[in-house]
Design a protein around this motif. Sequence first.
Motif, PDB file in Angstrom:
ATOM      1  N   ALA A  98       0.733  -0.870   0.159  1.00 54.11           N
ATOM      2  CA  ALA A  98      -0.247   0.123   0.027  1.00 54.11           C
ATOM      3  C   ALA A  98       0.891   1.389   0.065  1.00 54.11           C
ATOM      4  N   SER A  99       0.163   1.822  -0.436  1.00 53.18           N
ATOM      5  CA  SER A  99       1.197   3.552  -0.475  1.00 53.18           C
ATOM      6  C   SER A  99       1.135   4.212   0.799  1.00 53.18           C
ATOM      7  N   SER A 100       0.404   3.698   1.529  1.00 55.96           N
ATOM      8  CA  SER A 100       0.381   3.883   3.340  1.00 55.96           C
ATOM      9  C   SER A 100       0.496   3.307   4.405  1.00 55.96           C
ATOM     10  N   SER A 101       0.061   3.197   5.501  1.00 53.07           N
ATOM     11  CA  SER A 101      -0.123   2.037   6.712  1.00 53.07           C
ATOM     12  C   SER A 101      -1.432   1.785   6.804  1.00 53.07           C
ATOM     13  N   PHE A 102      -2.118   3.144   6.293  1.00 54.33           N
ATOM     14  CA  PHE A 102      -3.670   2.466   6.145  1.00 54.33           C
ATOM     15  C   PHE A 102      -4.243   1.210   5.686  1.00 54.33           C
ATOM     16  N   LEU A 103      -5.027   0.554   6.337  1.00 56.17           N
ATOM     17  CA  LEU A 103      -5.545  -0.796   4.919  1.00 56.17           C
ATOM     18  C   LEU A 103      -6.781  -0.237   4.262  1.00 56.17           C
ATOM     19  N   GLU A 104      -6.596  -0.484   2.972  1.00 64.69           N
ATOM     20  CA  GLU A 104      -7.232   0.067   1.546  1.00 64.69           C
ATOM     21  C   GLU A 104      -8.425  -1.245   0.735  1.00 64.69           C
ATOM     22  N   THR A 105      -8.649  -1.391   0.499  1.00 69.06           N
ATOM     23  CA  THR A 105      -9.371  -2.262  -0.375  1.00 69.06           C
ATOM     24  C   THR A 105      -9.134  -2.391  -1.716  1.00 69.06           C
ATOM     25  N   THR A 106      -9.000  -1.499  -2.494  1.00 73.44           N
ATOM     26  CA  THR A 106      -9.282  -0.904  -3.801  1.00 73.44           C
ATOM     27  C   THR A 106      -7.139  -0.537  -4.156  1.00 73.44           C
ATOM     28  N   THR A 107      -7.819  -1.503  -5.637  1.00 68.96           N
ATOM     29  CA  THR A 107      -5.670  -1.210  -6.142  1.00 68.96           C
ATOM     30  C   THR A 107      -6.035  -0.114  -6.146  1.00 68.96           C
ATOM     31  N   ARG A 108      -6.521   0.855  -6.439  1.00 69.68           N
ATOM     32  CA  ARG A 108      -5.827   2.264  -6.318  1.00 69.68           C
ATOM     33  C   ARG A 108      -4.866   2.999  -5.313  1.00 69.68           C
ATOM     34  N   HIS A 109      -5.109   2.670  -3.700  1.00 76.28           N
ATOM     35  CA  HIS A 109      -3.998   3.020  -3.255  1.00 76.28           C
ATOM     36  C   HIS A 109      -3.240   1.955  -3.145  1.00 76.28           C
ATOM     37  N   TYR A 110      -2.924   0.531  -3.168  1.00 77.99           N
ATOM     38  CA  TYR A 110      -1.281   0.012  -3.493  1.00 77.99           C
ATOM     39  C   TYR A 110      -0.945   0.722  -4.487  1.00 77.99           C
ATOM     40  N   ALA A 111       0.909   0.987  -3.972  1.00 76.66           N
ATOM     41  CA  ALA A 111       1.466   1.428  -4.984  1.00 76.66           C
ATOM     42  C   ALA A 111       2.622   0.356  -5.836  1.00 76.66           C
ATOM     43  N   TYR A 112       2.493  -0.617  -5.043  1.00 77.62           N
ATOM     44  CA  TYR A 112       3.959  -1.200  -5.949  1.00 77.62           C
ATOM     45  C   TYR A 112       2.767  -3.134  -5.774  1.00 77.62           C
ATOM     46  N   TRP A 113       3.361  -3.679  -6.540  1.00 79.19           N
ATOM     47  CA  TRP A 113       2.324  -5.221  -6.739  1.00 79.19           C
ATOM     48  C   TRP A 113       3.815  -5.892  -7.485  1.00 79.19           C
TER      49      TRP A 113
END
Length: 123
Positions: A98-113
């Motif tokens: 993720a882009s931050s420490s917060f847990l998100e469920t959508t792909t746009r919040h994840y920076a690296y794959w």
Amino acid sequence: QVQLVESGGGLVQAGDSLRLSCAVSGRTFSSYAMGWFRQAPGKEREFVAGISWSGGRRYADSVKGRFTISRDNAKNTVFLQMNSLKPEDTAVYYCAAASSSFLETTTRHYAYWGQGTQVTVSS
């Protein structure tokens, strides 16, 4: 350079278990949330499970009670234990940071794959 490398996929029968691993390098692993997503042929990539920097967890309804996400900050690794697998779990599974420490469920919040690992469950 941030790298995520998944492992542990394979071909199993319905009811079997698999454990996916994702090794992360190139960033401060413990400060960020991590997630697992999956994508079946012809379908959009969907959230499977996520874990925050502090260990909070969230799961898709379809995998609750069967899958468990965990992280080992000392080893910069996140895991997905998958039990009671079903044919509908068949997909390419992706680890994401993720882009931050917060847990998100959508792909746009994840920076690296990661590159993805195939999981195939036969009936």
